[in-house]
Motif scaffolding. Sequence first.
Motif, PDB file in Angstrom:
ATOM      1  N   LEU A  14       4.146   3.108  10.296  1.00 14.52           N
ATOM      2  CA  LEU A  14       4.971   3.482  11.449  1.00 14.52           C
ATOM      3  C   LEU A  14       6.061   2.622  11.728  1.00 14.52           C
ATOM      4  N   LEU A  15       5.828   1.415  11.324  1.00 10.62           N
ATOM      5  CA  LEU A  15       6.762   0.198  11.522  1.00 10.62           C
ATOM      6  C   LEU A  15       7.960   0.516  10.682  1.00 10.62           C
ATOM      7  N   ILE A  16       7.612   0.736   9.647  1.00  6.93           N
ATOM      8  CA  ILE A  16       8.928   0.837   8.483  1.00  6.93           C
ATOM      9  C   ILE A  16       9.649   2.442   8.778  1.00  6.93           C
ATOM     10  N   GLY A  17       8.782   3.009   9.130  1.00 12.18           N
ATOM     11  CA  GLY A  17       9.548   4.244   9.700  1.00 12.18           C
ATOM     12  C   GLY A  17      10.332   4.263  10.899  1.00 12.18           C
ATOM     13  N   ARG A  18       9.849   3.433  11.902  1.00 16.08           N
ATOM     14  CA  ARG A  18      10.697   3.152  12.890  1.00 16.08           C
ATOM     15  C   ARG A  18      11.964   2.699  12.498  1.00 16.08           C
ATOM     16  N   LEU A  19      12.027   1.628  11.616  1.00 11.38           N
ATOM     17  CA  LEU A  19      13.285   0.854  11.023  1.00 11.38           C
ATOM     18  C   LEU A  19      13.997   1.991  10.198  1.00 11.38           C
ATOM     19  N   SER A  20      13.542   2.973   9.611  1.00  7.06           N
ATOM     20  CA  SER A  20      14.218   3.718   8.682  1.00  7.06           C
ATOM     21  C   SER A  20      14.626   4.849   9.710  1.00  7.06           C
ATOM     22  N   ALA A  21      14.406   5.001  10.626  1.00  3.70           N
ATOM     23  CA  ALA A  21      14.845   6.207  11.520  1.00  3.70           C
ATOM     24  C   ALA A  21      16.432   5.877  12.165  1.00  3.70           C
ATOM     25  N   GLU A  22      16.448   4.522  12.125  1.00  2.00           N
ATOM     26  CA  GLU A  22      17.860   3.857  12.454  1.00  2.00           C
ATOM     27  C   GLU A  22      18.903   3.761  11.549  1.00  2.00           C
ATOM     28  N   ALA A  74       2.949   4.031  -0.852  1.00  2.00           N
ATOM     29  CA  ALA A  74       3.579   5.586  -1.233  1.00  2.00           C
ATOM     30  C   ALA A  74       3.937   5.989   0.137  1.00  2.00           C
ATOM     31  N   PRO A  75       5.430   6.054   0.413  1.00  2.00           N
ATOM     32  CA  PRO A  75       5.940   6.643   1.828  1.00  2.00           C
ATOM     33  C   PRO A  75       5.559   8.138   1.916  1.00  2.00           C
ATOM     34  N   SER A  76       4.795   8.279   3.181  1.00  2.00           N
ATOM     35  CA  SER A  76       4.550   9.478   3.477  1.00  2.00           C
ATOM     36  C   SER A  76       4.963   9.830   5.059  1.00  2.00           C
ATOM     37  N   ASN A  77       5.788   8.830   5.860  1.00  3.20           N
ATOM     38  CA  ASN A  77       6.300   8.854   7.032  1.00  3.20           C
ATOM     39  C   ASN A  77       7.607   9.450   6.777  1.00  3.20           C
ATOM     40  N   LEU A  78       8.035  10.585   7.511  1.00  2.00           N
ATOM     41  CA  LEU A  78       9.063  11.392   7.222  1.00  2.00           C
ATOM     42  C   LEU A  78      10.284  10.655   7.494  1.00  2.00           C
ATOM     43  N   ASP A  79      10.401   9.446   8.418  1.00  2.00           N
ATOM     44  CA  ASP A  79      11.424   8.574   8.585  1.00  2.00           C
ATOM     45  C   ASP A  79      11.900   7.888   7.483  1.00  2.00           C
ATOM     46  N   THR A  80      10.778   7.517   6.761  1.00  5.91           N
ATOM     47  CA  THR A  80      10.961   6.598   5.572  1.00  5.91           C
ATOM     48  C   THR A  80      11.401   7.479   4.483  1.00  5.91           C
ATOM     49  N   LEU A  81      10.848   8.659   4.265  1.00  5.32           N
ATOM     50  CA  LEU A  81      11.275   9.540   3.362  1.00  5.32           C
ATOM     51  C   LEU A  81      12.590  10.013   3.521  1.00  5.32           C
TER      52      LEU A  81
END
Length: 247
Positions: free
Chosen positions: A84-92, A132-139
């Motif tokens: 979730l943390l990496i996903g939040r950063l990736s979303a930006e 392995a990335p599964s978060n949509l924002d990271t992907l």
Amino acid sequence: MSPTPQERRAARHQADPNPPAVRRGPSGGRKKPITVDAIVSTAFGIIETEGYAALTMRRLAVALETGPSSLYAHVVNKEDLDELLIGRLSAEIELPEPDPARWREQLVGVCTRLRDQYLRYPGISQAAFAAAPSNLDTLRVSEGMLAIVLAGGVPPQVAAWAVDSLTLYVNAHSLEVSVANSRISRNEDGWVVGRDEMLQRFAALPETFPQTKRYAAELTAGTTTDRFLFTVNLMIDGLPHSQAEPS
């Protein structure tokens, strides 16, 4: 049968990621409800002030004025929180429309933006290792990087491994910088030294290190950013590609 952690993670893509939770205790409704968003935001606050190593589910629960068991109703475990943390950063991270004429420049830009996101929070890139990335924002970021590399005419298998290698380097570089900055902030002068001291140390080496002594200036040259861009460009320049680029 209870859903597995993988099923709970997957369900987040279809369900409301922030269901409100009732807060019990003397303060009653005066406390903000626990949500996934509140958990992630609080975790970032801890990392920003104390570093990633300080982030535990127990520490997070204390910051949210609740017990660890309350967190597990929203976050599966620490690994889930990391995603979730990496996903939040990736979303930006802004991703360009792939341009065959500018794919190298675009790829360097995405790597640089990813590095800058990681460096905002000391040590947080550690959360992206061996996952392995599964978060949509990271992907979304890896999808964007893959599209850029493919636009440059790089064969699909090479492009896939290139994205993995570039991401791994960005993670490692960001972690190294965070560790060095942390040591500097703690005044660990014995472990983090400047260029002048490194030159003195190399000059004092015995003659069994002739190349290090001779090229000490080159070995210690450049800023952290210089070295980052050199490595990213070196990796990109080594990719085979079939599409002609403008001269």
